[in-house]
Design a protein around this motif. Sequence first.
Motif, PDB file in Angstrom:
ATOM      1  N   SER A  56      46.538  30.716  31.083  1.00 22.65           N
ATOM      2  CA  SER A  56      47.713  30.908  31.927  1.00 22.65           C
ATOM      3  C   SER A  56      48.896  31.339  31.060  1.00 22.65           C
ATOM      4  O   SER A  56      49.017  30.958  29.897  1.00 22.65           O
ATOM      5  N   MET A  57      49.773  32.161  31.653  1.00 23.22           N
ATOM      6  CA  MET A  57      50.935  32.669  30.938  1.00 23.22           C
ATOM      7  C   MET A  57      52.203  31.997  31.435  1.00 23.22           C
ATOM      8  O   MET A  57      52.350  31.737  32.632  1.00 23.22           O
ATOM      9  N   ALA A  90      41.535  29.416  49.905  1.00 19.10           N
ATOM     10  CA  ALA A  90      40.717  28.198  49.861  1.00 19.10           C
ATOM     11  C   ALA A  90      39.507  28.337  48.941  1.00 19.10           C
ATOM     12  O   ALA A  90      38.725  27.388  48.828  1.00 19.10           O
ATOM     13  N   MET A  91      39.329  29.498  48.302  1.00 21.43           N
ATOM     14  CA  MET A  91      38.101  29.701  47.518  1.00 21.43           C
ATOM     15  C   MET A  91      38.335  30.119  46.076  1.00 21.43           C
ATOM     16  O   MET A  91      37.375  30.318  45.324  1.00 21.43           O
ATOM     17  N   LEU A  92      39.588  30.251  45.639  1.00 24.14           N
ATOM     18  CA  LEU A  92      39.857  30.699  44.282  1.00 24.14           C
ATOM     19  C   LEU A  92      39.251  29.746  43.265  1.00 24.14           C
ATOM     20  O   LEU A  92      39.638  28.578  43.172  1.00 24.14           O
ATOM     21  N   GLY A  93      38.306  30.244  42.501  1.00 27.76           N
ATOM     22  CA  GLY A  93      37.672  29.421  41.472  1.00 27.76           C
ATOM     23  C   GLY A  93      36.706  28.389  42.012  1.00 27.76           C
ATOM     24  O   GLY A  93      36.026  27.717  41.234  1.00 27.76           O
ATOM     25  N   LYS A 108      52.728  42.814  41.387  1.00 29.17           N
ATOM     26  CA  LYS A 108      53.096  41.414  41.614  1.00 29.17           C
ATOM     27  C   LYS A 108      51.855  40.524  41.653  1.00 29.17           C
ATOM     28  O   LYS A 108      51.869  39.401  41.142  1.00 29.17           O
ATOM     29  N   ALA A 109      50.778  41.023  42.270  1.00 27.99           N
ATOM     30  CA  ALA A 109      49.546  40.247  42.330  1.00 27.99           C
ATOM     31  C   ALA A 109      48.975  40.021  40.937  1.00 27.99           C
ATOM     32  O   ALA A 109      48.504  38.923  40.619  1.00 27.99           O
ATOM     33  N   LEU A 110      49.012  41.040  40.097  1.00 29.54           N
ATOM     34  CA  LEU A 110      48.508  40.883  38.726  1.00 29.54           C
ATOM     35  C   LEU A 110      49.342  39.865  37.965  1.00 29.54           C
ATOM     36  O   LEU A 110      48.787  38.998  37.253  1.00 29.54           O
ATOM     37  N   ALA A 111      50.665  39.932  38.105  1.00 29.63           N
ATOM     38  CA  ALA A 111      51.531  38.965  37.419  1.00 29.63           C
ATOM     39  C   ALA A 111      51.208  37.544  37.874  1.00 29.63           C
ATOM     40  O   ALA A 111      51.175  36.605  37.057  1.00 29.63           O
ATOM     41  N   TYR A 112      50.959  37.376  39.175  1.00 35.17           N
ATOM     42  CA  TYR A 112      50.624  36.050  39.700  1.00 35.17           C
ATOM     43  C   TYR A 112      49.310  35.541  39.116  1.00 35.17           C
ATOM     44  O   TYR A 112      49.205  34.379  38.690  1.00 35.17           O
ATOM     45  N   ILE A 113      48.299  36.390  39.082  1.00 36.12           N
ATOM     46  CA  ILE A 113      47.000  35.981  38.525  1.00 36.12           C
ATOM     47  C   ILE A 113      47.151  35.620  37.051  1.00 36.12           C
ATOM     48  O   ILE A 113      46.580  34.624  36.577  1.00 36.12           O
ATOM     49  N   ASP A 122      42.904  28.844  35.315  1.00 40.03           N
ATOM     50  CA  ASP A 122      43.308  27.636  36.057  1.00 40.03           C
ATOM     51  C   ASP A 122      43.666  27.932  37.509  1.00 40.03           C
ATOM     52  O   ASP A 122      44.166  27.049  38.209  1.00 40.03           O
ATOM     53  N   ILE A 123      43.413  29.129  37.979  1.00 40.75           N
ATOM     54  CA  ILE A 123      43.781  29.491  39.347  1.00 40.75           C
ATOM     55  C   ILE A 123      43.038  28.644  40.375  1.00 40.75           C
ATOM     56  O   ILE A 123      43.451  28.559  41.535  1.00 40.75           O
TER      57      ILE A 123
END
Length: 871
Positions: free
Chosen positions: A42-43, A636-639, A722-727, A733-734
């Motif tokens: 994570s950043m 509900a399914m990330l990771g 924005k989506a890339l920055a969020y990921i 750890d998402i």
Amino acid sequence: MNYIPHTGEHISEMLAAIGCRTVDELVPRQVPRAARLDLGKSMSEMEIVSYIESLAAKNTQTKCFAGGGSYDHYIPSAISHIVMRGEFLTSYTPYQAEASQGVLQALYEYQSYICLLTGMDVSNASLYDGASALAEAVLLAHSYTKRRGVFVDGGLNPAYLQVLRTYCEGTDIFISDAINDDVACVIQQTPAFDGSIRNPTHMAEKAHRNGSLFISCISDPTSLAIMRPPGEAGADMVTGEGQAFGIPKSFGGPCLGFMAVRNKLTKKLPGRIVGATRDGSGRRGFVLTLQAREQFIRRERATSNITTNQTLLALSATIYLALLGRTGLRSVARTSYRRAHRLQQMLHTRGFRTITPGPFYNEFLVETPRPAADILERLQRYGILGGIAVDDYRLLICCTEKNTMPDMETTGHVHTDEDGIKDRFPERECLPLPDVSELQVIRHYTELSRKNYGIDTGIYPLGSCTMKYNPRVNEDMARLPGFAGMHPRAPPSHAQGALEVMWELQEALKEITGMDAFSLQPAAGSQGELLGVMIAKRYFADMGERRTRIIIPDSAHGTNPATAATCRFQTVTVRSDERGNMDLDGFRQAIGDDVAVVMITNPNTLGFYEEHLQEITDLSRKHGTLLYCDGANMNAMLGISKPAEQGFDMMHLNLHKTFSTPHGGGGPGGGALGVRSFLEEYLPVPRVVRHDSGPTFDLDHNHEKSVGRIHSFYGNFGVMLKALAYIKSWGSDIVNVSEAALLNANYLLGLIRGSFDVPYDRRCAHEFVVSARRFGEKSALNMAKRMIDYGFHPPTVYFPLIVKEALMIEPTETESKETLDRLAGAFLAIASEMDQNPDMLDGAPHTTATGRLDEVMAARRLDLRWKPPEG
């Protein structure tokens, strides 16, 4: 950055209240678990800024003489300051009008401006981009005339034509080479792709004599400030791209499609429409109207599968037009026109032969004395993007008010001035736009923003909408000049940072979902879904199979059946069983060799993981049927689980939901489509490719089996960034995002379930549905309006349609235990009021600027735009 507020103590308390030891117990055993995702560490915010800025630095910023559908007009500073107000930026589609008066009035004003500029009767509240707006107009013409052909006059933007071909093939419409009895509509672009100004009157008359509709397409709408409006020339529909109205180029997206029509076509318009109405005390307000034609109500009988619009971009355009007014917009148009003609004269003296016939607006086509690529490369050394190479010896060159005389002298290598350039076309007689001061504009839209509810204001528990916190650093990154100023037709060598963003996002989405390839072109989830069904249709055609049906559960989003119907499939609805799954017996009866696709939302809109998914997958494989995942609930399914490992062949993701890009009052969004390897060859072009040397990135246009393209350029690039920055902020750890979302939903359900009917009594995923039916008819609506008085935005009501008086609630992972406790207190207090003092709720809300607005009146007495006083 950590966007989840829970402490360890709070997590323990919440799990104890639910009756679990770990969050893992909330996931049914039938859901295949994913290995830990490989997304890196994570950043921190500082690291994200450094990373994104390093990518922006890989782009080359230039002075721009390129157009072709994206224009480098000056953007007044006030626009970003207003649009970035949290009440605009973080609000959702304004279903609850009393809590959304600011954005609704702004959209009403947008519709008014579009009608005034085009000379048309009615405008919708915006569409994805100019190309898809044109395609939607063709679908409307087909629906209205019952004809299947479309005639395209020469001069249409080639990218628009490519998108149109994709839509036509997917919907069984054909492009005709003549205007005949099977032609639903005739299309003409003016100014044309080569910049030439066309007189649409002749083509409109020819279309009407044939019983066809006439569509006028506008690429740079600043031209409407000085050119005769298409409505006066006989247009039945006007579509176009509104990016020129104060919206950054942003490597081609997000864009702003607009559409305006004659009154007779109003009820077939796709997308949202805002209308004025009154409350019980006669106070004027605004609501979404004519919703009975939309997908979430009419499903397979809807006018379009579109679920949203580009509200934030429409707001930007409205502010732009308010700031410039009649005087400013005409100045922009005249300056652009005259500088383009001066540059054309300069280039003529240097051996460039003008190909564009007659008068042109702000761009023109020339034949070059030496290879166009050589000329562009030389200009790049001067920091100039000199145009668009149409072929080896032809350049499309554009001028706007930003292209100064020194810039033009560098480009043309001749000293000159603007004197002597005269307008050579009939100028419009009246441009009824008001001239107001900047301060008046800022005060007006600041006041409108205060009439909205947004995430910055408080919890937004709309089910199936994932209204989570939107990190501000991502907004800053998308507005970096190295990205916001990038023209989409810049050569790949000048856009290495932008292409790397797209590549990195695709790779991250592949890792998260297990899919083998992604397209980022879809501008919304509904468009991603449309693309997926088009791919399925082409796939089976290549297999020599004619499949006619698509299976959809009765709990599905309305877009699913609407998309199937748009692509000319028959929809088969399978009911839900007593646990909220797709009924397995019903599915067995429905599946067959003529079924092309099974569309499933997982978790479904009832808030449950599908327990029969393995059996559904096995039966689908037996019949050669594709399995499609509506990824609206991927939060509900990330990771936790990868859809590809669940058996899905395709899925779309809502980048604006799961990956926290602001909804902006209803858009822009992003609907990336992922597929398994055997479907990859059908994805749209162009595609980003990575060369190991360097590494470097390029755009690949050569895929013979591709369905084509569905966007003017590459998709909503700003949303991708924005989506890339969020990921990157989460890395591997998402998984914490989904675990916290599950925890919050189950905790909140436990707090309020005693006061409501729970139609399916099992643990939920990230959202849940309860029913207010025990309180009587319209109880869900009354409760929603009363929630506004308690300071909360209401949940989704009356969806899913299979639950009477449904309240659909999604708290998301970014809300604290304290906030959930307060929200539950409001639910319980209102439930008590409904038992003891139901009259209190009939007139709610009581604390807003307007009382409950009359939506029936809005639909019956249409007031969809401002009209200037006659005379």
